[in-house]
Design a protein around this motif. Structure first.
Motif, mmCIF file in Angstrom:
data_model
loop_
_atom_site.group_PDB
_atom_site.id
_atom_site.type_symbol
_atom_site.label_atom_id
_atom_site.label_comp_id
_atom_site.label_asym_id
_atom_site.label_seq_id
_atom_site.Cartn_x
_atom_site.Cartn_y
_atom_site.Cartn_z
ATOM 1 N N GLU A 1 0.817 -1.211 0.000
ATOM 2 C CA GLU A 1 0.000 0.000 0.000
ATOM 3 C C GLU A 1 0.855 1.267 0.000
ATOM 4 O OE1 GLU A 1 -2.616 0.058 3.320
ATOM 5 O OE2 GLU A 1 -3.445 2.056 2.879
ATOM 6 N N THR B 1 -0.754 -7.515 12.336
ATOM 7 C CA THR B 1 -2.011 -7.628 11.592
ATOM 8 C C THR B 1 -3.248 -7.602 12.484
ATOM 9 O OG1 THR B 1 -1.992 -10.048 11.739
ATOM 10 C CG2 THR B 1 -0.842 -9.061 9.869
ATOM 11 N N GLN C 1 -5.943 -10.027 11.552
ATOM 12 C CA GLN C 1 -6.745 -9.868 10.335
ATOM 13 C C GLN C 1 -5.822 -9.587 9.160
ATOM 14 O OE1 GLN C 1 -10.134 -10.213 10.269
ATOM 15 N NE2 GLN C 1 -10.100 -10.652 12.464
ATOM 16 N N ARG D 1 -5.555 -8.821 4.941
ATOM 17 C CA ARG D 1 -6.257 -8.541 3.688
ATOM 18 C C ARG D 1 -5.481 -9.178 2.538
ATOM 19 N NH1 ARG D 1 -3.766 -4.431 0.858
ATOM 20 N NH2 ARG D 1 -2.183 -3.254 1.989
ATOM 21 N N SER D 2 -6.109 -9.280 1.397
ATOM 22 C CA SER D 2 -5.443 -9.848 0.221
ATOM 23 C C SER D 2 -4.757 -8.740 -0.569
ATOM 24 C CB SER D 2 -6.470 -10.557 -0.666
ATOM 25 O OG SER D 2 -7.127 -11.561 0.043
ATOM 26 N N PRO E 1 -4.417 -6.127 -3.365
ATOM 27 C CA PRO E 1 -5.421 -5.453 -4.191
ATOM 28 C C PRO E 1 -5.368 -5.955 -5.638
ATOM 29 C CG PRO E 1 -4.145 -3.873 -2.902
ATOM 30 C CD PRO E 1 -3.464 -5.203 -2.757
ATOM 31 N N GLN F 1 -4.672 -14.425 -1.732
ATOM 32 C CA GLN F 1 -5.429 -14.515 -0.491
ATOM 33 C C GLN F 1 -4.582 -15.241 0.552
ATOM 34 O OE1 GLN F 1 -6.683 -15.854 -3.391
ATOM 35 N NE2 GLN F 1 -7.897 -14.065 -3.970
ATOM 36 N N HIS G 1 -3.631 -15.700 5.193
ATOM 37 C CA HIS G 1 -4.109 -15.663 6.567
ATOM 38 C C HIS G 1 -2.889 -15.542 7.472
ATOM 39 C CE1 HIS G 1 -6.010 -17.206 10.311
ATOM 40 N NE2 HIS G 1 -7.068 -16.610 9.808
#
Length: 325
Positions: free
Chosen positions: A87, A139, A142, A144-145, A147, A238, A240
């Motif tokens: 990001e 994290t 949690q 996220r994958s 983008p 994806q 975890h």
């Protein structure tokens, strides 16, 4: 004929080669249609490529008489870093940063092991828990994958997807095997790695800087674990927070099945890759046959013990009696 067989049996990876042949024979007899279907082998080879890259690093560690129990967590943190940093840094910056984090973790653990004169098993066991804890803190449990834009970035495509109908990870795994095999068997540094693992005192007497060689082994092992994570996420974005859990045990098992001797100085990177294939095949076929997941761990343990016994018998038969295994 016997002399020819004994010559081949001297190879560290001969047991793994026999094991792969046995896998093909057994699974063809048990479940021919599924084993030779258009889905089973490509899936097995793809997952073998990921685990194989990690196993190559672990094999190098075992050859220098060390072990790294943290590679599963390093794999997970590298994947998390890649996604979280994308990001702010974009795909190239996040990928490079994630790999640098992996290499840094290898350096830190090497520093503590060698300067503190603490067994690498203890240091990297602590690293396994500490790094897994960092993943959860970073994290908050949690993940996220990647983008969609990052998934379709040209650099992500270089490490994921397919080429000529084959998963790109397979080509990268073969390149890793070629590069590190050349480094190990064709360069002075490779000789130093084997010498340090075989007899550190003799290596030191020959002017080899043992701490520097072992530090390089730690860093290569961690970086390869991180690279395996990049290959995984570039193909399947994806993930975890449990990413990489227990993969350290699979990587160690693959290296040992592949002929790496825990007393150091002997092993095979090709064998480690074949060991990864054996483990992945057993897992895939057990799932395919509907066996409970707990059977997988049991079978891996049995395969590991059987491989160790078989490799020892082969070595003795070929005149390579092993000591201290």
């Amino acid at each position: 004929m016997k002399m020819l067989m004994q010559r081949y049996a001297k190879r560290a990876d001969f047991g793994a080669i026999v094991g792969v042949c046995a896998i093909f024979l057994i699974f063809s007899l048990i479940d021919f249609s599924n084993w030779w279907s258009g889905h089973a082998l490509p899936d097995i080879i793809q997952f073998t490529a990921i685990l194989g890259v990690m196993a190559v690093g672990q094999a190098i560690m075992i050859m220098v008489k060390e072990i790294d129990l943290s590679v599963g967590s390093v794999y997970g943190l590298t994947g998390v870093s890649f996604i979280m940093l994308e990001e702010y840094l974009g795909v190239p910056g996040a990928m490079i940063s994630a790999l640098l984090i992996a290499a840094s973790l290898g350096y830190i653990q090497a520093f503590v092991t060698l300067r503190g004169k603490i067994p690498s098993m203890i240091v990297t066991l602590g690293g396994l828990f500490a790094i897994r804890g960092i993943i959860h803190i970073w994290t908050s449990g949690q993940m996220r994958s990647l983008p969609v834009e990052a998934k379709h970035h040209w650099l992500t495509s270089v490490f994921g997807g397919e080429l000529f109908g084959i998963e790109v990870a397979v080509f990268w795994a073969l390149l890793v095997l070629l590069v590190f095999s050349t480094l190990l068997w064709k360069t002075r540094f490779g000789n130093h790695l084997l010498a340090v693992g075989g007899d550190p005192n003799t290596a030191r007497g020959q002017g080899i800087r043992v701490p520097r060689v072992k530090t390089a082994a730690f860093m290569m092992c961690s970086t390869l674990a991180g690279f395996a994570a990049i290959l995984t996420l570039a193909d399947r974005p994806q993930t975890h927070v449990t990413l990489g859990t227990l993969m350290e045990l699979e990587a160690i098992a693959a290296a040992v099945i592949g002929g790496c001797v825990l007393t150091g100085g002997r092993g095979s990177l090709l064998g480690a890759m074949l060991g990864a294939f054996i483990i992945t095949s057993v897992r895939y076929q057990l799932i395919s046959l509907g066996a409970p997941s707990s059977w997988y761990i049991t079978f891996v343990g049995l395969v590991l013990i059987a491989s160790l016994i078989f490799n020892q018998l082969l070595a003795r038969w070929a005149g390579h009696a092993t000591h201290g295994e």
